[in-house]
Scaffold this active site. Structure first.
Site, PDB file in Angstrom:
ATOM      1  N   ASP A   1      -4.892   3.437  -1.805  1.00  0.00           N
ATOM      2  CA  ASP A   1      -5.987   3.677  -0.869  1.00  0.00           C
ATOM      3  C   ASP A   1      -6.601   5.053  -1.102  1.00  0.00           C
ATOM      4  OD1 ASP A   1      -6.096   1.310   0.829  1.00  0.00           O
ATOM      5  OD2 ASP A   1      -4.057   1.852   1.409  1.00  0.00           O
TER       6      ASP A   1
ATOM      7  N   MET B   1      -9.433   7.660  -0.081  1.00  0.00           N
ATOM      8  CA  MET B   1     -10.322   7.978   1.052  1.00  0.00           C
ATOM      9  C   MET B   1     -10.901   9.376   0.875  1.00  0.00           C
ATOM     10  SD  MET B   1      -8.103   6.500   4.228  1.00  0.00           S
ATOM     11  CE  MET B   1      -7.055   5.048   4.064  1.00  0.00           C
TER      12      MET B   1
ATOM     13  N   MET C   1     -12.417   3.866  -0.621  1.00  0.00           N
ATOM     14  CA  MET C   1     -13.100   4.046   0.669  1.00  0.00           C
ATOM     15  C   MET C   1     -13.849   5.364   0.586  1.00  0.00           C
ATOM     16  SD  MET C   1      -9.979   2.627   2.991  1.00  0.00           S
ATOM     17  CE  MET C   1      -8.844   2.779   1.611  1.00  0.00           C
TER      18      MET C   1
ATOM     19  N   MET D   1     -11.193  -6.589   5.243  1.00  0.00           N
ATOM     20  CA  MET D   1     -10.397  -5.654   6.043  1.00  0.00           C
ATOM     21  C   MET D   1     -10.021  -6.315   7.367  1.00  0.00           C
ATOM     22  SD  MET D   1     -10.006  -3.048   4.135  1.00  0.00           S
ATOM     23  CE  MET D   1      -9.009  -2.166   5.345  1.00  0.00           C
TER      24      MET D   1
ATOM     25  N   HIS E   1      -1.129  -1.235  -4.341  1.00  0.00           N
ATOM     26  CA  HIS E   1      -2.411  -0.985  -3.669  1.00  0.00           C
ATOM     27  C   HIS E   1      -2.543   0.516  -3.400  1.00  0.00           C
ATOM     28  CE1 HIS E   1      -5.863  -2.264  -1.174  1.00  0.00           C
ATOM     29  NE2 HIS E   1      -5.503  -1.297  -0.341  1.00  0.00           N
TER      30      HIS E   1
ATOM     31  N   ASP F   1      -6.357  -6.893   4.080  1.00  0.00           N
ATOM     32  CA  ASP F   1      -5.771  -5.554   4.116  1.00  0.00           C
ATOM     33  C   ASP F   1      -5.813  -5.008   5.536  1.00  0.00           C
ATOM     34  OD1 ASP F   1      -5.002  -2.928   3.672  1.00  0.00           O
ATOM     35  OD2 ASP F   1      -6.707  -2.425   2.398  1.00  0.00           O
TER      36      ASP F   1
ATOM     37  N   HIS G   1      -8.366   0.778  -4.064  1.00  0.00           N
ATOM     38  CA  HIS G   1      -9.293   0.476  -2.964  1.00  0.00           C
ATOM     39  C   HIS G   1     -10.065   1.755  -2.643  1.00  0.00           C
ATOM     40  CE1 HIS G   1      -9.511  -0.702   1.630  1.00  0.00           C
ATOM     41  NE2 HIS G   1     -10.707  -0.581   1.090  1.00  0.00           N
TER      42      HIS G   1
ATOM     43  N   SER H   1       0.843  -1.191   0.000  1.00  0.00           N
ATOM     44  CA  SER H   1       0.000   0.000   0.000  1.00  0.00           C
ATOM     45  C   SER H   1       0.874   1.235   0.000  1.00  0.00           C
ATOM     46  CB  SER H   1      -0.895   0.008   1.237  1.00  0.00           C
ATOM     47  OG  SER H   1      -1.468   1.296   1.388  1.00  0.00           O
TER      48      SER H   1
HETATM   49  C1  DX5 Z   1      -6.387   1.084   5.607  1.00  0.00           C
HETATM   50  C2  DX5 Z   1      -5.894   0.832   4.200  1.00  0.00           C
HETATM   51  C3  DX5 Z   1      -4.748  -0.112   4.140  1.00  0.00           C
HETATM   52  C4  DX5 Z   1      -3.503   0.379   4.841  1.00  0.00           C
HETATM   53  C5  DX5 Z   1      -2.673  -0.821   5.220  1.00  0.00           C
HETATM   54  O1  DX5 Z   1      -7.594   1.783   5.542  1.00  0.00           O
HETATM   55  O2  DX5 Z   1      -6.933   0.280   3.417  1.00  0.00           O
HETATM   56  O3  DX5 Z   1      -4.461  -0.469   2.803  1.00  0.00           O
HETATM   57  O4  DX5 Z   1      -2.731   1.236   4.067  1.00  0.00           O
HETATM   58  O5  DX5 Z   1      -1.581  -0.371   5.960  1.00  0.00           O
HETATM   59  P1  DX5 Z   1      -0.861  -1.320   7.020  1.00  0.00           P
HETATM   60  O6  DX5 Z   1      -0.333  -2.482   6.271  1.00  0.00           O
HETATM   61  O7  DX5 Z   1       0.193  -0.423   7.564  1.00  0.00           O
HETATM   62  O8  DX5 Z   1      -1.905  -1.721   8.035  1.00  0.00           O
HETATM   63 ZN    ZN Z   2      -6.441  -0.592   1.410  1.00  0.00          ZN
END
Ligand code: DX5
Ligand code: ZN
Length: 214
Positions: free
Chosen positions: A32, A34, A65, A136, A30, A174, A63, A7
């Site tokens: 993220d 948000m 969110m 998750m 990956h 994840d 991903h 990520s």
């Molecule tokens: C959390 C994200 C993850 C996050 C994982 O909301 O979806 O992808 O970046 O990070 P680590 O591996 O540090 O938990």
């Molecule tokens: Zn993620």
């Protein structure tokens, strides 16, 4: 074969090209996304996906969110996403089906994501039409949180459902995945592991990626 999806939430955003280059031995990047509404954090949007697309030949695992992700799936596909995952909690079942159809119409892979409080059964209406289910193992929103071991029965339940109904579907986890917790995920039946801090805080990133494959 276990796939690793680092990520870039844990990368240096001022040096994304360099930090994406450091994960060249992984299987996916990956990303993220948000929106500050679905989760209490704001991160990466469409322009960043577009900018990083030419910096790597790895598939981009985006991903989302965000609330009502159908509003943006086509833009993320056009920006270069190869796989777009949307949360089952983020809209109505009908709207999510429509979003998945629109990802497929762009020739891209679609996935459904389950927050920790959402049961495995919530994936059932989508199981036969998606290419990936993401479980998750932390509350979405931030990197660096503690792995939730109690999600492993959900991963096992989804592995059994996938094997029965859609064996080509990938099963991704994840949150909090590191060289210890990766073993639990693999044992429960996951085949794609997302890892942010465990990859980017490692002294030797290629060695860490190899360790996470179990
Ligand atoms: C959390 C994200 C993850 C996050 C994982 O909301 O979806 O992808 O970046 O990070 P680590 O591996 O540090 O938990
Ligand atoms: Zn993620």
């Amino acid at each position: 074969m276990i796939k690793i999806a680092p990520s870039i939430l844990s990368a240096d955003f001022a040096n994304l090209e360099r930090d994406i280059g450091r994960i060249a031995t992984a299987d996916y990047v990956h990303v993220d996304v948000m929106d500050g509404m679905f989760v209490p954090n704001i991160t990466i949007g469409v322009p960043v996906v577009k900018s990083i697309r030419p910096t790597t030949s790895l598939p981009l695992d985006v991903h989302l969110m965000i609330v009502q992700p159908g509003r943006y799936v086509e833009q993320f596909c056009d920006a270069g996403a190869d796989l777009v995952t949307i949360h089952v909690e983020s809209d109505t079942e009908e709207a999510l089906h429509c979003a998945i159809d629109r990802i497929h119409a762009k020739g891209k892979r679609a996935g459904i994501v389950l927050k920790p409080g959402t049961p495995a059964e919530a994936a059932l209406p989508f199981l036969e039409k998606v290419e990936l289910i993401l479980v998750m193992t932390v509350e979405p929103g931030f990197g660096g949180q503690k792995f939730m071991t109690d999600m492993m029965p959900k991963v096992s339940a989804l592995r059994a459902l996938i094997d029965e109904k859609n064996p080509a579907c990938e099963l991704e986890v994840d949150g909090g995945v590191d060289p210890e917790t990766c073993t639990l995920c693999i044992r429960a039946g996951a085949n794609v592991l997302v890892a942010g801090s465990a990859v980017y805080k490692a002294a030797d990133i290629p060695v860490r990626i190899a360790e996470l494959r179990g």
